[in-house]
Design a protein around this motif. Structure first.
Motif, mmCIF file in Angstrom:
data_model
loop_
_atom_site.group_PDB
_atom_site.id
_atom_site.type_symbol
_atom_site.label_atom_id
_atom_site.label_comp_id
_atom_site.label_asym_id
_atom_site.label_seq_id
_atom_site.Cartn_x
_atom_site.Cartn_y
_atom_site.Cartn_z
ATOM 1 N N THR A 148 0.769 -1.202 -0.045
ATOM 2 C CA THR A 148 0.114 0.075 -0.018
ATOM 3 C C THR A 148 0.878 1.409 -0.061
ATOM 4 N N CYS A 149 1.775 1.362 0.841
ATOM 5 C CA CYS A 149 2.687 2.290 0.853
ATOM 6 C C CYS A 149 3.290 2.627 -0.505
ATOM 7 N N LEU A 150 3.919 1.564 -1.153
ATOM 8 C CA LEU A 150 4.535 1.760 -2.600
ATOM 9 C C LEU A 150 3.714 2.278 -3.485
ATOM 10 N N ALA A 151 2.235 1.809 -3.050
ATOM 11 C CA ALA A 151 1.298 2.146 -4.199
ATOM 12 C C ALA A 151 1.066 3.616 -3.976
ATOM 13 N N VAL A 152 1.180 4.337 -2.934
ATOM 14 C CA VAL A 152 0.955 5.458 -2.514
ATOM 15 C C VAL A 152 1.907 6.565 -3.261
ATOM 16 N N TRP A 153 3.190 5.991 -3.015
ATOM 17 C CA TRP A 153 4.293 6.518 -3.542
ATOM 18 C C TRP A 153 4.301 6.770 -5.106
ATOM 19 N N VAL A 154 3.918 5.662 -5.691
ATOM 20 C CA VAL A 154 3.746 5.480 -7.073
ATOM 21 C C VAL A 154 2.927 6.435 -7.812
ATOM 22 N N VAL A 155 1.450 6.390 -7.170
ATOM 23 C CA VAL A 155 0.517 7.045 -7.604
ATOM 24 C C VAL A 155 0.769 8.590 -7.439
ATOM 25 N N VAL A 156 1.179 8.850 -6.359
ATOM 26 C CA VAL A 156 1.262 10.491 -5.883
ATOM 27 C C VAL A 156 2.559 11.005 -6.981
ATOM 28 N N LEU A 157 3.461 10.176 -7.313
ATOM 29 C CA LEU A 157 4.556 10.537 -8.094
ATOM 30 C C LEU A 157 4.107 10.574 -9.582
ATOM 31 N N ALA A 158 3.254 9.793 -10.028
ATOM 32 C CA ALA A 158 2.688 9.693 -11.430
ATOM 33 C C ALA A 158 1.654 10.745 -11.724
ATOM 34 N N ALA A 159 0.936 11.170 -10.478
ATOM 35 C CA ALA A 159 -0.023 12.176 -10.718
ATOM 36 C C ALA A 159 0.805 13.794 -10.474
ATOM 37 N N ILE A 160 1.506 13.825 -9.846
ATOM 38 C CA ILE A 160 2.136 15.167 -9.742
ATOM 39 C C ILE A 160 3.209 15.841 -10.596
ATOM 40 N N ILE A 191 -7.474 22.613 -10.244
ATOM 41 C CA ILE A 191 -7.917 23.060 -8.801
ATOM 42 C C ILE A 191 -8.896 22.021 -8.362
ATOM 43 N N ILE A 192 -9.698 21.647 -9.289
ATOM 44 C CA ILE A 192 -10.810 20.566 -8.753
ATOM 45 C C ILE A 192 -10.146 19.258 -8.280
ATOM 46 N N CYS A 193 -9.262 18.694 -9.151
ATOM 47 C CA CYS A 193 -8.578 17.403 -8.740
ATOM 48 C C CYS A 193 -7.785 17.682 -7.450
ATOM 49 N N VAL A 194 -7.333 18.810 -7.306
ATOM 50 C CA VAL A 194 -6.321 19.045 -5.949
ATOM 51 C C VAL A 194 -7.458 19.170 -4.798
ATOM 52 N N GLN A 195 -8.401 19.676 -5.057
ATOM 53 C CA GLN A 195 -9.418 20.051 -4.045
ATOM 54 C C GLN A 195 -10.221 18.708 -3.530
ATOM 55 N N VAL A 196 -10.703 18.099 -4.620
ATOM 56 C CA VAL A 196 -11.110 16.715 -4.560
ATOM 57 C C VAL A 196 -10.398 15.585 -4.174
ATOM 58 N N PHE A 197 -9.634 15.301 -4.875
ATOM 59 C CA PHE A 197 -8.745 13.998 -4.921
ATOM 60 C C PHE A 197 -7.577 14.327 -3.745
ATOM 61 N N GLY A 198 -7.178 15.779 -3.821
ATOM 62 C CA GLY A 198 -6.014 15.926 -2.768
ATOM 63 C C GLY A 198 -6.591 16.199 -1.450
ATOM 64 N N PHE A 199 -7.620 16.478 -1.182
ATOM 65 C CA PHE A 199 -8.078 16.871 0.011
ATOM 66 C C PHE A 199 -9.370 16.444 0.672
ATOM 67 N N LEU A 200 -10.495 16.757 -0.091
ATOM 68 C CA LEU A 200 -11.666 16.407 0.458
ATOM 69 C C LEU A 200 -12.050 14.814 0.527
ATOM 70 N N LEU A 201 -11.812 14.195 -0.557
ATOM 71 C CA LEU A 201 -11.886 12.692 -0.420
ATOM 72 C C LEU A 201 -11.024 11.986 0.682
ATOM 73 N N PRO A 202 -9.896 12.212 0.881
ATOM 74 C CA PRO A 202 -9.273 11.645 1.995
ATOM 75 C C PRO A 202 -9.356 12.131 3.340
ATOM 76 N N ALA A 203 -9.905 13.544 3.264
ATOM 77 C CA ALA A 203 -10.520 13.837 4.632
ATOM 78 C C ALA A 203 -11.769 13.151 4.868
ATOM 79 N N LEU A 204 -12.810 12.945 4.071
ATOM 80 C CA LEU A 204 -13.783 12.121 4.266
ATOM 81 C C LEU A 204 -13.625 10.685 4.737
ATOM 82 N N VAL A 205 -12.658 10.224 4.040
ATOM 83 C CA VAL A 205 -12.239 8.792 4.424
ATOM 84 C C VAL A 205 -11.590 8.564 5.876
ATOM 85 N N LEU A 206 -10.885 9.535 6.178
ATOM 86 C CA LEU A 206 -9.994 9.589 7.635
ATOM 87 C C LEU A 206 -10.960 10.028 8.413
ATOM 88 N N VAL A 207 -12.207 10.888 8.556
ATOM 89 C CA VAL A 207 -12.921 11.144 9.467
ATOM 90 C C VAL A 207 -13.939 10.057 9.535
#
Length: 325
Positions: A148-160, A191-207
């Motif tokens: 899972t950690c490796l997948a996070v690294w790969v996805v974030v690098l590939a997206a950013i 900006i929509i991708c940053v707000q939705v996938f970068g913050f709102l979605l992880p925040a909802l899952v976390l809460v």
């Protein structure tokens, strides 16, 4: 987090040109140093100590320690560009340094959003272990956590990485790194991708996972040291996520409205410029807040190790007593 406008050799070439940000730049010139220097020093020490504890002292690779190690590496990646960011605030860079600037900006964003998704994964892992223990036996393992950690690294690098390279247009003028992104950097799609996938979605899952996990622990009626440590880890994860990233992403949204000329009042634009710069500076404090998670995880691992040793000692004593009879 996308940076607001900042003047260099030439002023901005949009509607903001008629509004002076000299007072904001003057305040941030000193405020950034006051905020960044302690964060850089404390974050560097805390995350280096965390890696030493997890990799050398404990040497027990559980799901939690694997996630914490990945989070510490993300935090160090976030801290690396901070000295360059402090320099770029008060100095113009030559045009031939645009490629280096893009690399530093990419590392900075990878550290931020990698931390966000790693904290989210920790919350999901805890929720699964406590709320769905039978499924957790099949799905949770150190190998799965590492994957899972490796997948996070790969996805974030590939997206950013491909995205941030489009934030700057080639030119022969001096520029402020981490400032004055091109129109592509403030496009609605980005900006929509940053707000939705970068913050709102992880925040909802976390809460959601945090609330469900705390509720399950309270319903079980357990008051053990391990359950109390788990609740502390959950609250520390919420603090490390919501306190730094909620104001900064609100600032991004407001600055986007300025760039789209929805907000055109000069006083409001100056306030938003100051707000986004301050909140972006303070968002880096996540590198220090994560130390709360490191402490509780390390304490939990050491407690479980001690309880394991005590159980083994009691078994040996029972065996010895039986052999004497």
């Amino acid at each position: 987090m996308l940076a607001p406008e900042s003047s260099c050799v030439n002023a901005t070439v949009n509607a903001m040109v008629n509004c002076s940000f000299a007072d904001v730049d003057s305040v941030m010139k000193y405020l950034e140093l006051v905020i960044y220097v302690p964060i850089f020093v404390a974050g560097l020490i805390l995350n280096a100590v965390a890696l030493f504890v997890f990799c050398v002292v404990l040497r027990k690779w559980t799901e939690s320690t694997i996630y914490m190690t990945s989070l510490a590496l993300m935090d160090l990646l976030l801290l690396f560009p901070l000295p360059f960011k402090m320099h770029a605030t008060n100095h113009c860079w030559n045009a031939n340094l645009q490629r280096l600037c893009s690399i530093l900006e990419s590392l900075y964003f990878v550290g931020i959003y990698g931390s966000i998704y790693t904290i989210m994964c920790i919350a999901v892992d805890r929720w699964m272990a406590i709320c769905h223990p039978f499924k957790a036996k099949q799905l949770r393992s150190p190998r799965a956590a590492l994957g899972t950690c490796l997948a996070v690294w790969v996805v974030v690098l590939a997206a950013i990485l491909p995205t941030t390279y489009r934030f700057r247009e080639a030119g022969g003028e001096e520029f402020h790194c981490f400032h004055r992104f091109s129109g592509k950097g403030w496009s609605p799609k980005v900006i929509i991708c940053v707000q939705v996938f970068g913050f709102l979605l992880p925040a909802l899952v976390l809460v959601y996972c945090s609330v469900k996990t705390i509720w399950a622990l309270q319903q079980s009626g357990q008051r053990s040291a391990q359950s109390r440590a788990c609740v502390k880890i959950i609250y520390s994860s919420l603090c490390a996520f919501l306190l730094p990233f909620t104001p900064s992403h609100l600032g991004i949204l407001l600055q986007f409205l300025v760039r789209q000329e929805v907000i055109t009042d000069c006083s409001s634009m100056r306030s938003i410029s100051l707000f986004i710069q301050v909140t972006m500076c303070l968002s880096n404090i996540t590198c220090c807040l994560d130390a709360l998670c490191y402490y509780f995880i390390a304490h939990e691992v050491r407690s479980s190790r001690n309880s394991f040793r005590l159980s083994r000692m009691s078994q040996r004593r029972a065996t010895f007593s039986t052999s004497e009879v």
